[in-house]
Enzyme design. Sequence first.
Site, short mmCIF file in Angstrom:
data_model
loop_
_atom_site.label_atom_id
_atom_site.label_comp_id
_atom_site.label_asym_id
_atom_site.label_seq_id
_atom_site.Cartn_x
_atom_site.Cartn_y
_atom_site.Cartn_z
N ASP A 282 0.97 -17.42 -3.77
CA ASP A 282 1.68 -16.36 -4.51
C ASP A 282 0.68 -15.68 -5.44
O ASP A 282 0.69 -15.91 -6.64
CB ASP A 282 2.86 -16.97 -5.26
CG ASP A 282 3.76 -15.91 -5.90
OD1 ASP A 282 3.47 -14.70 -5.75
OD2 ASP A 282 4.74 -16.30 -6.56
N ASP B 24 0.85 -1.20 0.00
CA ASP B 24 0.00 0.00 0.00
C ASP B 24 0.89 1.25 0.00
O ASP B 24 2.10 1.17 0.12
CB ASP B 24 -0.94 0.00 1.21
CG ASP B 24 -0.20 0.01 2.54
OD1 ASP B 24 0.91 -0.55 2.61
OD2 ASP B 24 -0.72 0.59 3.52
O1 9MR Z 1 2.27 -6.51 9.62
C1 9MR Z 1 0.97 -6.17 10.09
C2 9MR Z 1 0.40 -7.34 10.83
O2 9MR Z 1 1.14 -7.59 12.00
C3 9MR Z 1 -1.07 -7.11 11.16
O3 9MR Z 1 -1.61 -8.29 11.70
C4 9MR Z 1 -1.83 -6.70 9.90
C5 9MR Z 1 -3.31 -6.42 10.14
O4 9MR Z 1 -3.47 -5.30 10.95
O5 9MR Z 1 -1.23 -5.54 9.34
C6 9MR Z 1 0.09 -5.76 8.93
O6 9MR Z 1 0.59 -4.58 8.42
C7 9MR Z 1 0.06 -4.09 7.21
C8 9MR Z 1 -0.40 -2.67 7.48
O7 9MR Z 1 -1.48 -2.67 8.36
C9 9MR Z 1 -0.72 -1.89 6.21
N1 9MR Z 1 0.36 -1.97 5.27
C10 9MR Z 1 0.71 -3.33 4.92
C11 9MR Z 1 1.15 -4.08 6.16
C12 9MR Z 1 1.63 -5.49 5.81
O8 9MR Z 1 0.60 -6.31 5.37
#
Ligand code: 9MR
Length: 583
Positions: free
Chosen positions: A552, A168
């Site tokens: 993937d 994102d």
């Molecule tokens: O790495 C994050 C993970 O620990 C959480 O469980 C998840 C859901 O909240 O979010 C992950 O982080 C994401 C972030 O919220 C938005 N950018 C992408 C991140 C990686 O998927």
Amino acid sequence: MNTSVSLSYNQYGYPAAAPKYAALTADDPGPFAWTLSDVMTGTVQASGKTIPAFIDPLSGSRLHQADFSLFTRPGTYRIRIGEKESDSFKIDAKIYAALTHDALHFFYLMRSGIELAETYAGKTWTRPAGHVSDADIRAFAGTDAQGKRWDSFPFKVNGSGGWYDAGDFGKYVVNGGISVWTLQNAFERSPQTFSDGDLPIPENSNGIPDILDETRWELEFMLRMQIPESNALSGMVFHKLHDRKWSGVPATLPTYMDNNNDMQDGAAWGRYVYEPTTAATLNLAACAAQAARLWSPYDRSFAERCLTAAERAWKAAGSHPVLIAGNVPGEGGGNYDDTEIQDEWYWAACELYATTGKEEYEQFIRSSNYFVSFPGLHNNRAASMSWADTAALGSITLATINTALSASERDHIRNQIVQTAAHYEAIQASSGFGIPMDASGFVWGSNSVALNNAIIMALAYDISGDPRHLAAVSRTMDYILGYNGLCKSFVSGYGTDSLSHPHHRVWANDPAAGYPPPPSGALCGGPNAQIQDPVAEALKLAVQPIPYRYVDDIGSYATNEVAINWNAPLAWVASFLNQAYRS
Ligand code: 9MR
Ligand code: CA
């Protein structure tokens, strides 16, 4: 139980002096004959029988392993076990030089606010500067999806620069924090392995090691997120900056790659910073304090600016100790909501103490339970650290650099790091695929759990010199690069069947439509026990054993996204292995 016959091995290759395993998964009781042949000549170089079959506890798969650790001659090989033959892979002392480079270059390619020029990005990944309008944006004000009211701030923010977080376009201080710390720590651990000119980045001939130039790109963003003097909440740090609504995957206009909206209240679109939090403020305090130490020989005024910001942040956090991130604003970005922030306090205190030696920080550290108990050994979690659990970062700093702590205090932490590593190594030994974490480690971003544990094992090697720790780190990298039940390399460009369709808004791998493939050296999140995205759901990944819950596919954001806090430990570990096995 997985009944198909498959061959798992490190698809990229093995350091010459490292342990080397390949495994056939098959129900047949075995043993099987194996041969290692030279790809150039086709001649068999080594052969043997698989070691007694082993049932992998997490998958139920029956593994027949070929151990060719004693074979050390550099070259390109294939391994055959029974009727299955591998693609070619390398054996080389310097095998991880390229991965170190690519895993670090990833961060340049994730930069926001700067044109990615062909000279540095390569033709495929050039693009105009993204989200330039972040330089002049408002704080989100209005009511979020949970009905919480967000108040406005009477000023605009320069939130330009930094790295995009992941697939994102969000930029999150808390996740920037552990990523910057990890790369800065790689440098602090071994400054001589990094230099100016290492990387294709615009700052590669300024006399400053490129890894520091790259972390500075993110730090400057984090510094900009600090609320200026003479405002309410001065010194606090905005938690994050992102779009009000998720942009398309792949990215579509107008959010690709700008999305400004001057509306202050009730905005449905645009990019905003979101409320300051104590966690973000402490992340800045920790990383900027660490940066101050590292930058003082190169750029004294930047080092001073970092330290001033870090101490301001520490004080502001003291005045606003419970600004906790909520679920905000419900769409358009991740939350990174961390409700337990004692660990961030401790981490910041450790970094500030290591840099300044001041009594205030020392007292804080001494009063913290984290000073006595190294997380990972004591917190019953799969890993010692993550974006939300940062105490170990502070303890690693105290254990590895000179401070005014006594030798016995330092040794206390060092011993616990070694014990923690031994704990991960015991788990690794019981896993058929050399995974240094139990089932609880298979969270969103599980590959970073494995690699963060490898950092602990690598530090144990630094501390003790015991080669078992080095071998354990190498085996973790084997897991990441294909020695796993999926027979998948989780790093793009490294291995015949490697990550190709990450959840990423630009690297959507559709060249005809203008979306490049992922650059080499990007790590995906990996198998996730929980089913947290629609693709994983549609594929019914829940019926698979936990380590197989991965796909993937660009739509699988909970297993196949890339992220700065996952690539940072990849770069750290690759750089460590490159240095340790180089002979
Ligand atoms: O790495 C994050 C993970 O620990 C959480 O469980 C998840 C859901 O909240 O979010 C992950 O982080 C994401 C972030 O919220 C938005 N950018 C992408 C991140 C990686 O998927
Ligand atoms: Ca925390």
